[in-house]
Design a protein around this motif. Structure first.
Motif: not given
Length: 398
Positions: A186-211
Motif C-alpha cells: 500500500p505504500e508504493q507510489l504510482p508514476v506514469l511511465s509511458d505517457k505517449v502510449q496512455l494518450q493513444s489508449s485512454l480517454p483524455e479525462a482518464t489520463l488527466e486523473k492518472l496524471q
C-alpha cells in the motif's frame, strides 16, 4: 496475554478478545526491511531495518479505534482532504490537547468538538482508519503482540464488531495477494511511465486523473484515503495500467518482506546466543562468566513466566533451563517451548541436581535434548554447549 505471531495469528487474537469481551489495548510490533527505490539511479535499492507497530483499542470486545505506532496527524488530514475540510487546528491548539494513549484520536475529537467536522464525518474517518490498520495486521505472519487489559480509550464515538471486519478484510487480503508481483505494498507510489502510449489508449479525462494522482509522491494508501475507498478497490482500479507498464509503482522508504535470517548479523558476531532460565541469580552469572569469554552471547532470565515470552524475541540458538524453579517447573517450560514450532528443534539442556535420575527421565519425556548436572565445571558447560551448537549450525548449513 502476549506472545509471538508465529504461534497465534492476529485473527485468533482478535477472536479471543471478542469472545472474552475484553477492554484494553492490543499492541503489535513487526520487523521488516525498508526498500528505497528512488526515481533517480542514485541511492537505489538500499535496505534498512524498519520497526512497525500498531495499537488497537477495545471496549467490551469491540473495536473503538486503531492507530499506527507513530501516531502522527497525517492520516486524519488525508481523510479531511476527501471531505474538503480546509480548517485545521493551530500548533498551539494541538499542543494543548489532553494527554491520551492516542494523540491522533484526541485530535479527531478536538475537530469534532469545534464543529470543524460533524459526527458522520468523524465516524467515517474512524471506520477507514480501523479498516486500513486491520488490513495491515491481518497481512502479518511474524511479529510480537501484547494485550493489556485496562480502561477504555475515551470518549467513544462508536464501536465496531470484530467478526464482520475480520471476515471482510481476510477476503480482501487474499485478493490483494493475487495482484502480486505487480502490486506489492500500500505504500508504493504510482508514476506514469509511458505517457505517449496512455494518450493513444485512454480517454483524455482518464489520463488527466492518472496524471493528477500518479505524481510519484502519493502512495496507494494515501490515494485510498483521498478517495475514501479501501486499498483493494484502488489497487484493482490501477492494476490493468500497471500490467501494461503504463504505470510504474516505486518504493520510497517503505516496507518489503525481509528475506534474510533474523540471526545472520548475530551469528556473524557471536558463536551463538544462549539463554539461561534459572531463578537463581548466581547460576545465571556463573554461566555468563564462562560463556562470554568464549565468544558466546549469554542471557540470564530469572523469571520463568516472563522467559516464555522473551525467548520468542531473543530467538536463542540454545536454551539452558533449570528444573526446580518456584513459579514454574523446568519441565513445564520445556514442554511449552516444544509445542512451539519456533523451538521444536532448538537444543534445550536441563539443569538437574546430583541425584537427578528421575529428573532426567522426566526431562526426556517433555522433549529435553540433554541434561547438565549441577554443580558443573567450566569444561562441562562448554563441552555440552559446543556439542549441540555445532550440530545445529551444521544442519542449518552454517
Amino acid at each position: 496475554m502476549q506472545g509471538n505471531l508465529s504461534e497465534i495469528d492476529i485473527c485468533s487474537i482478535l477472536q479471543l478478545i471478542a469472545l472474552g469481551q475484553r477492554t484494553g489495548q492490543l499492541w503489535v510490533e513487526a520487523h521488516s526491511s525498508h526498500h528505497n527505490n528512488k526515481l533517480s539511479g542514485e541511492g537505489a535499492n538500499i535496505y534498512r531495518p524498519k520497526q512497525q507497530s500498531w495499537f488497537v483499542f477495545f471496549l467490551n470486545g469491540q473495536i473503538i479505534y486503531c492507530r499506527e505506532g507513530e501516531s502522527n496527524l497525517s492520516r486524519i488530514n488525508d481523510y479531511l482532504r476527501h471531505y474538503r475540510v480546509e480548517m485545521r487546528l493551530t500548533n498551539k491548539q494541538i499542543a494543548s490537547l489532553p494527554s491520551t494513549d492516542s494523540p491522533e484520536y484526541a485530535y479527531l475529537w478536538a475537530l469534532l468538538e469545534r464543529n470543524i467536522i460533524n459526527p458522520k464525518i468523524a465516524g467515517s474517518i474512524i471506520h477507514g482508519l480501523v479498516h486500513e490498520t486491520l488490513f495491515d495486521l491481518l497481512s502479518l505472519h511474524q511479529g510480537n503482540f501484547i494485550f493489556h487489559q485496562g480502561a477504555a480509550l475515551a470518549p467513544q464515538l462508536n464501536t465496531f464488531e470484530i467478526a464482520p471486519f475480520v471476515t471482510k478484510i481476510t477476503k480482501q487480503v487474499q485478493e490483494w495477494k493475487e495482484l502480486y508481483p505487480h502490486i506489492q505494498s500500500p505504500e508504493q507510489l504510482p508514476v506514469l511511465s509511458d505517457k505517449v502510449q496512455l494518450q493513444s489508449s485512454l480517454p483524455e479525462a482518464t489520463l488527466e486523473k492518472l496524471q493528477h494522482w500518479a505524481d510519484g509522491k502519493t502512495s496507494l494508501r494515501q490515494l485510498a484515503r483521498y478517495l475514501n475507498r479501501d486499498i483493494l478497490t484502488v489497487a484493482k482500479a490501477i492494476y490493468p495500467y500497471v500490467q501494461q507498464s503504463w504505470l510504474q509503482l516505486v518504493y520510497s522508504a517503505t516496507t518489503k518482506p525481509d528475506t534474510h535470517n533474523d540471526n545472520w548479523e548475530l551469528k556473524g558476531k557471536h558463536r551463538g546466543r544462549i539463554v539461561c532460565i534459572d531463578d537463581a541469580i548466581a547460576i545465571g552469572e556463573t554461566i555468563n562468566s564462562i560463556l562470554q569469554p568464549q565468544g558466546y552471547e549469554a542471557i540470564a532470565l530469572t523469571n520463568p513466566l516472563e522467559a516464555l515470552s522473551l525467548v520468542f524475541q531473543l530467538k536463542p540458538d540454545l536454551i539452558l533451563c533449570d528444573i526446580a524453579m518456584l513459579e514454574l517447573e523446568g519441565y513445564e517450560v520445556c514442554a511449552m517451548l516444544r509445542h512451539s514450532t519456533a523451538f521444536r528443534l532448538t537444543p534445550i539442556i536441563m539443569l538437574t541436581g546430583k541425584d537427578g535420575f528421575i529428573d532426567r527421565v522426566k526431562a526426556s519425556m517433555v522433549g529435553a535434548t540433554d541434561y547438565l548436572t549441577k554443580p558443573f565445571t567450566d569444561t562441562e558447560l562448554l563441552m555440552i554447549v559446543e556439542k549441540y551448537l555445532k550440530i545445529e549450525f551444521y544442519e542449518n548449513g552454517e
